[in-house]
Design a protein around this motif. Sequence first.
Motif, short mmCIF file in Angstrom:
data_model
loop_
_atom_site.label_atom_id
_atom_site.label_comp_id
_atom_site.label_asym_id
_atom_site.label_seq_id
_atom_site.Cartn_x
_atom_site.Cartn_y
_atom_site.Cartn_z
N ALA A 1 -1.69 4.55 -1.14
CA ALA A 1 -2.97 4.72 -0.53
C ALA A 1 -3.12 5.43 0.66
N LEU B 1 0.83 -1.15 0.11
CA LEU B 1 -0.02 -0.01 0.12
C LEU B 1 1.00 1.28 -0.09
N GLY C 1 -0.89 -1.67 -6.45
CA GLY C 1 -2.02 -2.19 -6.40
C GLY C 1 -2.05 -3.54 -6.85
N GLY D 1 -9.32 2.71 -0.51
CA GLY D 1 -9.50 3.25 -1.85
C GLY D 1 -10.35 4.54 -1.92
N THR E 1 -5.56 5.83 -8.19
CA THR E 1 -4.96 4.88 -7.53
C THR E 1 -6.12 4.37 -6.30
N LEU F 1 -8.00 0.82 -6.16
CA LEU F 1 -8.24 0.03 -5.17
C LEU F 1 -9.61 -0.45 -4.89
N LEU G 1 -9.79 -2.74 1.70
CA LEU G 1 -9.35 -1.96 0.42
C LEU G 1 -10.35 -0.96 0.01
#
Lengths: 252, 114, 143, 82, 597
Positions: free
Chosen positions: E233, E228, E264, E294, E323, E327, E290
């Motif tokens: 993220a 991650l 990812g 996300g 991104t 996710l 996730l």
Amino acid sequence: MTRRLRLWVLTAGLLATAALYVAACTDLPAFGGSWHPYGDRAVRAALQQHTANAVSSVNFDQRAFDTLGEETVLFSSVLGTVVLLRRTRGEKRVAPGPAEVPAALRRYGLLVLPVTLLIGLYVIAHGQLSPGGGFQGGVVVATSLHLLYIAVDYKALERIRPLGLFELADGTGEAAYILLGAAGLIAGSAYLANTLPLGTFNTLSSGGTVPLLNAAVGVEVTSAVVVLLAHFLGQALEIESEDGAKDGGREA
Amino acid sequence: MSLLPYLIAGWVFLVGVHGIATSRNLIHAVGCLAVTQSSTYVLLLAVGYRKGATAPVFSDLPVDAPVVDPVVQALALTDVVVGATVTALLLALVVQTAKRHGTVDPDELSELKG
Amino acid sequence: MNWWLAAALALVTGGLGPCLWGAARGSAGRRVVAQNMATLLLCLVFLLLAQGYARPSYVDLALVVAVLGPAGTLVFTRLLGDEIGENPPGLRLLTPAVLVGAPATVVPLCIATGPGRAMGKLVLIGLLLIAGGIVTSAAVRRA
Amino acid sequence: MHDALIVVVLLLVAAAATGAVLQRDPARQAVVLSALGLTLAVLFTVLQAPDVGLAQLAVGSAVTPLMILLTVRKVRRKGRRE
Amino acid sequence: MDRLLPLIVVVPLLGAAVLVAAGRHVPRPVAEAVAGLAAAASAALAAAALAGPPEVSWVGAWRPQDGHSVGIVLVGDRIGLGLAALTSLLVVAVLAYSWRYFDEPPHGHGGAFPALVLLFQGGMCGFALTGDLFDAFVFFELMGVVGYALTGYRVEEARPVQGALVFGFVNSLGGYATLLGIGLLYARTGELGMAQVGRELDQAADAAGHGADALVVAAFVLVLTGLLVKAAAVPFHFWLPDAHAVAPTPVCMLLSGVMVEMGGYGAARVWTTVFGGPGGVPAAGARRTLLVLGVGSALVGALMCWQQRHVKRLLAFSTVAHTGLFLTGIALLTPHGVAGTALYVLGHAGAKAALFACTGILLDRHGSVDECELHGKGRGIPFTGLLFAAGGLALAGLPPFGTSLGKALVEERSPWLPALFVLVSAVTGGAVLRVAARVFLGAGQAGREDDEGPETTGGEEEPETGRRVRRPPVPMVTVAALLLAGALAVGTVPALTGAVSAAAEAFTDHAGYAAAVLDGRPAGRPEGPYDWWTWTGAGLGLLSAALAVALAARSVGLESRAVPWSAPLRRLHSGHVGDYVAWTVAGIGLVSLLALW
């Protein structure tokens, strides 16, 4: 973000990670248990490949692709340092004055240098028999060369350390490792396969490609560490900003 | 005793991270990153240890003796190399930061904000 | 009761522990002396462990420490020179510790291993250790 | 005897690591990091991993301290002139 | 063909070794030609492997005996090979873009930059193809080390070194957390390969009768942390804008184009193969983790992207936003979600790399990447302006771009996803279109507003080509155009969508992967019917594009871009190493809460 807020965020994170990790540790098998399936398979494979040092067999035969990645990490870190510590436009190279060194230290340095060099080469050569290998021996050899700087002075080191040659050796060591791997392909088996005759157990030439890969790694690590230290020494001792007072970069 | 090595590895990891986050000197922070990484060596080798066994190097050992797990040693060896190279590269960046910013205190680096 | 391991344990707790304490606190000079003492003790500990675990191949570790240890100390003296000051505490202990400690460990080990190539290696390590100890303590004194 | 050695050396490693982090001055931290490297080498030998111990010794005894101290020297010389 | 899989990784490394070995004696054009050749060879190998059936290659011929092996496995499955091919193509484009680009390479090292780019390609191809957890960690570190060196390449300036340092600290910490997780998994299962660890976890669960215990969840959290961090993220994303704002433009094209997507991909791959079975983390926990990360990344990225003056930082925050959308797509844990995300990644890589290419042209022409300073100066290069606007529309999701098709496939899966996708696409696309309008059309007032608050402006940057270029060099413009054409092709070629949908079926099949790797039974994928453009999908794309244009038009005339209530969020992005490390550790806590809940 204020220091206090950062401490709060950090403490919360550390406590949560600690709790998570301790919970995981309670489920781990007890320390010193005898259940090591991968290890037992690796030892059997090492003995089957006539390599006395099972760690070197894992490093240079069974999981040789990891070691290729690891050597490439070292190779690219040295290339990165060459790029990052290069002499930029506003800087000049000033040779440092000779350092005054007591005679006893100078004699010790000149005496111990060959001994260290021999020990390093011994550690590389016996990589697949006794503890040691290409990486450990390479670093010992590189440190032995730098005994000249530590015990004598920088000029003596520069005389015996032509940088161009060591960069060539660095690239050659990396290319040698890759081409030795390709030899497996050419011999019809898979990449990095140990297709050479395995020789008799516990002798210098045993283990097929393991000693050759060891030597390639030894060459590459020796030259990598020498080039790395050369650039750090260069920055710390030689490179000055053009006009002493104003620094090459941003005025503070 | 059966949990001590794992807990020591966890302690070294957390101390190292605390050192980086509260550091006032980038060279000190690189040292703390090296400390953080040494926790992975301790965990890996503690996982591979077998009581009453010895190193898997058969140059001076009968072939059927009980030995420790060689795979974790290969992993730890790769990790030592990676650690040394990352330390070298970050130190090179710290040298250039000192030249360009005139300081190595993270609090005084003010170039990238917002 | 494995006396070699017991000796190693004594050296680690009695020697390496205080060296760590010395290296972590106090002036730069005191730290360099502690580091130098630590490398000396380490070499002796490796020799004892090699004998205690009955693994002659561990002696290579002691061989490398006998050479790299003094090199590390010389690095500190060369680059920390101005911070070390005239007479750092504990310096007087260095030379006697080397002159007494090295033979006191190497001789019984030589007796235990008996003549041969291994004994030659032990003697080489002992000599390297003594030479390194003397030269580094002199270098620290004159820094 | 084996376990006693392991426990003592583990505690020394934890102490050295904590000492290295608490020492804020980089020049002095280099000495403590070198001591941590030596203690780790003993730990690896006690855990029967001489190869890793040799690698840690080779890297931690001379190369890493030299790089850290050269960086300190460059940063300090630059700082003093400002 | 399976014996040639490792060559995809090894050929660029050999090219780099040759370039460094011959460093001093080779003139610069020869070095860059050799680098281009090596990158193209690796791309050709990847394409050839993609053409053939999916294969598995055991390095060193250490094939498994009764299900267990000691060696490392490289898995030539469609998604992994597709990413390797995308990486190689992007590297060829970057090498063409930076042809004789930098003013003077380090003396004696004509081939240093191309060699580093080749090492970067080798690291990413290795990470995409490997089926071994520790091998993935080694290539993760290789990508990292080369990334720090490339980001800090222009050492004469103050910002690149700080950006590279922050990038180095956070990514290394993520890597070490991943290694702790791998150590825990090795202690529990005695295996290192992804398929093997997954199978051991499942067998342990069948024997014990209960699913994941604390160790498996902790291993999942720790391994996911590094991935991650690489995927940027929230709250691990802080390094990305700093590293992108300062890296040389060709490096930005690679960082945003494919390296962030590797994170990812790694997260999805590790979850499916290792933790996707009965013995792993329950699907609900993984989906929740996730999804939350996300959506958080998408919103934070979009909000910050809208307020940036520094064009590269604006594009970097849009990468964080997209991104987040990747996710979210992966979080559905269904073949459709993965297929849509894969197409989205392909389209986004082309569009984002083209946008960075155009920004590089602006930087080299005017010595600045600041929206206000560049106001109206882009009139002289209309074609670049057109490419920039097209890139903005692609980000906004205008059909028939690949990004729009990818979003369409993902959006149909749940009711509230379209709202998030449309909003985030509109805001990021709108920001880019706003910059395009102000710079290339001179719309709105000149850069009057002073500096609102402590913020990185893009002013007084050194052009990377040493001296300012009058006409944009031909290779730079053609590369940007080709990349946009690629993004367009992703959305218009039905065969590609079919292949990606079949690949996604195989990718999300936990048992199928283990069977293919360990028992050599590649699951035959029937070329089932796959869905392509739908009216709702195209409609949503048009809606978000229209919204983006509206946002851009309205804000061009506005006095300032700042969103007042988001000032605290902007102060969090402080560029301070300690802050980012604290947020990374806090992120580990957050992920463990989400996974354990």
